[in-house]
Design a protein around this motif. Structure first.
Motif, PDB file in Angstrom:
ATOM      1  N   PHE A  66       0.828  -1.200   0.000  1.00  0.00           N
ATOM      2  CA  PHE A  66       0.000   0.000   0.000  1.00  0.00           C
ATOM      3  C   PHE A  66       0.866   1.255   0.000  1.00  0.00           C
ATOM      4  CE2 PHE A  66      -1.566   3.453   2.702  1.00  0.00           C
ATOM      5  CZ  PHE A  66      -2.525   3.970   1.844  1.00  0.00           C
ATOM      6  N   ARG A  67       1.903   1.280   0.834  1.00  0.00           N
ATOM      7  CA  ARG A  67       2.757   2.485   0.927  1.00  0.00           C
ATOM      8  C   ARG A  67       3.459   2.765  -0.402  1.00  0.00           C
ATOM      9  NH1 ARG A  67       0.371   5.185   4.769  1.00  0.00           N
ATOM     10  NH2 ARG A  67       0.302   4.035   6.712  1.00  0.00           N
ATOM     11  N   ALA A  68       3.846   1.737  -1.125  1.00  0.00           N
ATOM     12  CA  ALA A  68       4.478   1.941  -2.435  1.00  0.00           C
ATOM     13  C   ALA A  68       3.475   2.559  -3.412  1.00  0.00           C
ATOM     14  CB  ALA A  68       5.013   0.615  -2.978  1.00  0.00           C
ATOM     15  N   LEU A  69       2.240   2.032  -3.422  1.00  0.00           N
ATOM     16  CA  LEU A  69       1.198   2.614  -4.274  1.00  0.00           C
ATOM     17  C   LEU A  69       0.927   4.063  -3.872  1.00  0.00           C
ATOM     18  CD1 LEU A  69      -1.430  -0.290  -4.450  1.00  0.00           C
ATOM     19  CD2 LEU A  69       0.165   0.428  -6.244  1.00  0.00           C
ATOM     20  N   GLU A  70       0.877   4.301  -2.574  1.00  0.00           N
ATOM     21  CA  GLU A  70       0.615   5.648  -2.067  1.00  0.00           C
ATOM     22  C   GLU A  70       1.708   6.625  -2.493  1.00  0.00           C
ATOM     23  OE1 GLU A  70      -0.857   7.341   2.142  1.00  0.00           O
ATOM     24  OE2 GLU A  70       1.073   6.291   2.243  1.00  0.00           O
TER      25      GLU A  70
ATOM     26  N   ALA B 211       3.203  11.337  -5.653  1.00  0.00           N
ATOM     27  CA  ALA B 211       4.126  11.991  -6.594  1.00  0.00           C
ATOM     28  C   ALA B 211       3.389  12.434  -7.855  1.00  0.00           C
ATOM     29  CB  ALA B 211       5.277  11.048  -6.945  1.00  0.00           C
ATOM     30  N   ARG B 212       2.534  11.566  -8.354  1.00  0.00           N
ATOM     31  CA  ARG B 212       1.746  11.883  -9.556  1.00  0.00           C
ATOM     32  C   ARG B 212       0.814  13.070  -9.285  1.00  0.00           C
ATOM     33  NH1 ARG B 212       0.832   6.930 -10.624  1.00  0.00           N
ATOM     34  NH2 ARG B 212      -1.043   6.735  -9.375  1.00  0.00           N
ATOM     35  N   ALA B 213       0.113  13.037  -8.173  1.00  0.00           N
ATOM     36  CA  ALA B 213      -0.828  14.108  -7.849  1.00  0.00           C
ATOM     37  C   ALA B 213      -0.113  15.435  -7.612  1.00  0.00           C
ATOM     38  CB  ALA B 213      -1.658  13.731  -6.624  1.00  0.00           C
ATOM     39  N   LEU B 214       1.027  15.392  -6.945  1.00  0.00           N
ATOM     40  CA  LEU B 214       1.777  16.635  -6.707  1.00  0.00           C
ATOM     41  C   LEU B 214       2.257  17.245  -8.025  1.00  0.00           C
ATOM     42  CD1 LEU B 214       3.877  15.697  -3.545  1.00  0.00           C
ATOM     43  CD2 LEU B 214       1.928  17.292  -3.667  1.00  0.00           C
ATOM     44  N   ALA B 215       2.557  16.394  -8.993  1.00  0.00           N
ATOM     45  CA  ALA B 215       3.022  16.876 -10.290  1.00  0.00           C
ATOM     46  C   ALA B 215       1.878  17.407 -11.154  1.00  0.00           C
ATOM     47  CB  ALA B 215       3.749  15.753 -11.034  1.00  0.00           C
ATOM     48  N   GLU B 216       0.682  16.850 -11.001  1.00  0.00           N
ATOM     49  CA  GLU B 216      -0.426  17.150 -11.908  1.00  0.00           C
ATOM     50  C   GLU B 216      -1.448  18.149 -11.373  1.00  0.00           C
ATOM     51  OE1 GLU B 216      -0.758  12.546 -13.580  1.00  0.00           O
ATOM     52  OE2 GLU B 216      -2.362  13.376 -12.331  1.00  0.00           O
ATOM     53  N   HIS B 217      -1.709  18.084 -10.098  1.00  0.00           N
ATOM     54  CA  HIS B 217      -2.880  18.768  -9.542  1.00  0.00           C
ATOM     55  C   HIS B 217      -2.602  20.229  -9.216  1.00  0.00           C
ATOM     56  CE1 HIS B 217      -6.893  18.711  -7.953  1.00  0.00           C
ATOM     57  NE2 HIS B 217      -6.488  19.240  -6.814  1.00  0.00           N
ATOM     58  N   THR B 218      -3.611  21.069  -9.435  1.00  0.00           N
ATOM     59  CA  THR B 218      -3.447  22.496  -9.160  1.00  0.00           C
ATOM     60  C   THR B 218      -4.523  23.047  -8.231  1.00  0.00           C
ATOM     61  OG1 THR B 218      -4.689  23.071 -11.143  1.00  0.00           O
ATOM     62  CG2 THR B 218      -2.283  22.968 -11.344  1.00  0.00           C
ATOM     63  N   GLY B 219      -5.274  22.175  -7.581  1.00  0.00           N
ATOM     64  CA  GLY B 219      -6.318  22.629  -6.663  1.00  0.00           C
ATOM     65  C   GLY B 219      -5.948  22.309  -5.236  1.00  0.00           C
ATOM     66  N   VAL B 220      -6.894  21.729  -4.505  1.00  0.00           N
ATOM     67  CA  VAL B 220      -6.659  21.297  -3.133  1.00  0.00           C
ATOM     68  C   VAL B 220      -6.415  19.798  -3.169  1.00  0.00           C
ATOM     69  CG1 VAL B 220      -7.657  21.085  -0.824  1.00  0.00           C
ATOM     70  CG2 VAL B 220      -8.087  23.153  -2.181  1.00  0.00           C
ATOM     71  N   LEU B 221      -5.337  19.372  -2.535  1.00  0.00           N
ATOM     72  CA  LEU B 221      -4.926  17.974  -2.556  1.00  0.00           C
ATOM     73  C   LEU B 221      -4.781  17.458  -1.134  1.00  0.00           C
ATOM     74  CD1 LEU B 221      -3.842  15.515  -4.184  1.00  0.00           C
ATOM     75  CD2 LEU B 221      -1.561  16.541  -3.968  1.00  0.00           C
ATOM     76  N   ALA B 222      -5.498  16.394  -0.814  1.00  0.00           N
ATOM     77  CA  ALA B 222      -5.376  15.749   0.495  1.00  0.00           C
ATOM     78  C   ALA B 222      -4.528  14.495   0.352  1.00  0.00           C
ATOM     79  CB  ALA B 222      -6.751  15.385   1.046  1.00  0.00           C
TER      80      ALA B 222
END
Length: 180
Positions: A61-65, A70-81
């Motif tokens: 799970f931690r590897a998937l997380e 990393a993917r979300a930090l690179a792609e997302h521009t809104g609010v990220l939890a």
């Protein structure tokens, strides 16, 4: 990694600190999209996080997380939890520290033990809490606090507070107190 948009706000904190609830309300107030990396992991794995823990174990799970974050930090521009344990990864912490240096706000939503225990109850969808949720929460809050401190630029307490009050504190901390 691409540079995130100026609107990126990252929420970190332990389970039951309100990341999803506050994040959803915050995104609505800011007029941006909310994203939760726990949901990203579940979508990629095709199962719940609780089932991942049981069938594949926490390391899987931690590897998937870590990849999802990393993917979300690179792609997302809104609010990220981020999931409560995402900060356990040195790689994730380094990414967050780098983003902070670029001006991204990382908010530590902090919750006290009594509030966390009340919110979690005996929920089985939080597998990391195991058999004794109160003791596991206490240990988790104590051991992860330095990691949340390491990566955050804003510390907001959520225990015993309304979502609206917490969102108002986050908005003030990101310089958006007058957001619609």
């Amino acid at each position: 990694m691409s540079t995130p948009g100026t609107g990126l706000v990252v929420l970190v904190g332990p389970p039951s600190s309100g990341k999803t609830t506050v994040g959803t309300a915050l995104a609505q107030r800011l007029g941006v999209v909310f994203r939760d990396t726990d949901h990203d992991v579940e979508a990629e794995a095709g199962t719940t996080i609780a089932d991942l823990f049981v069938t594949q174990g926490e390391p899987h799970f931690r590897a998937l997380e870590e990849r999802a974050v990393a993917r979300a930090l690179a792609e997302h521009t809104g609010v990220l939890a981020l999931g409560g344990g995402a900060v356990l990864s040195a790689h994730t912490r380094a990414l967050l520290v780098d983003l902070v240096a670029e001006g991204v706000t990382v908010v530590w939503l902090d919750v006290d033990l009594p509030s966390a225990a009340q919110r979690v109850g005996l929920s089985r969808d939080r597998p990391i809490l195991g058999i004794n949720p109160r003791q596991m929460l206490r240990q988790m809050l104590e051991t992860r606090a330095p990691l949340y401190t390491e990566v955050s630029t804003l510390h907001v307490r959520t225990g015993g507070r309304t979502v609206e009050d917490v969102v108002a504190d986050v908005l003030a901390g990101v310089g958006q107190e007058s957001a619609p």
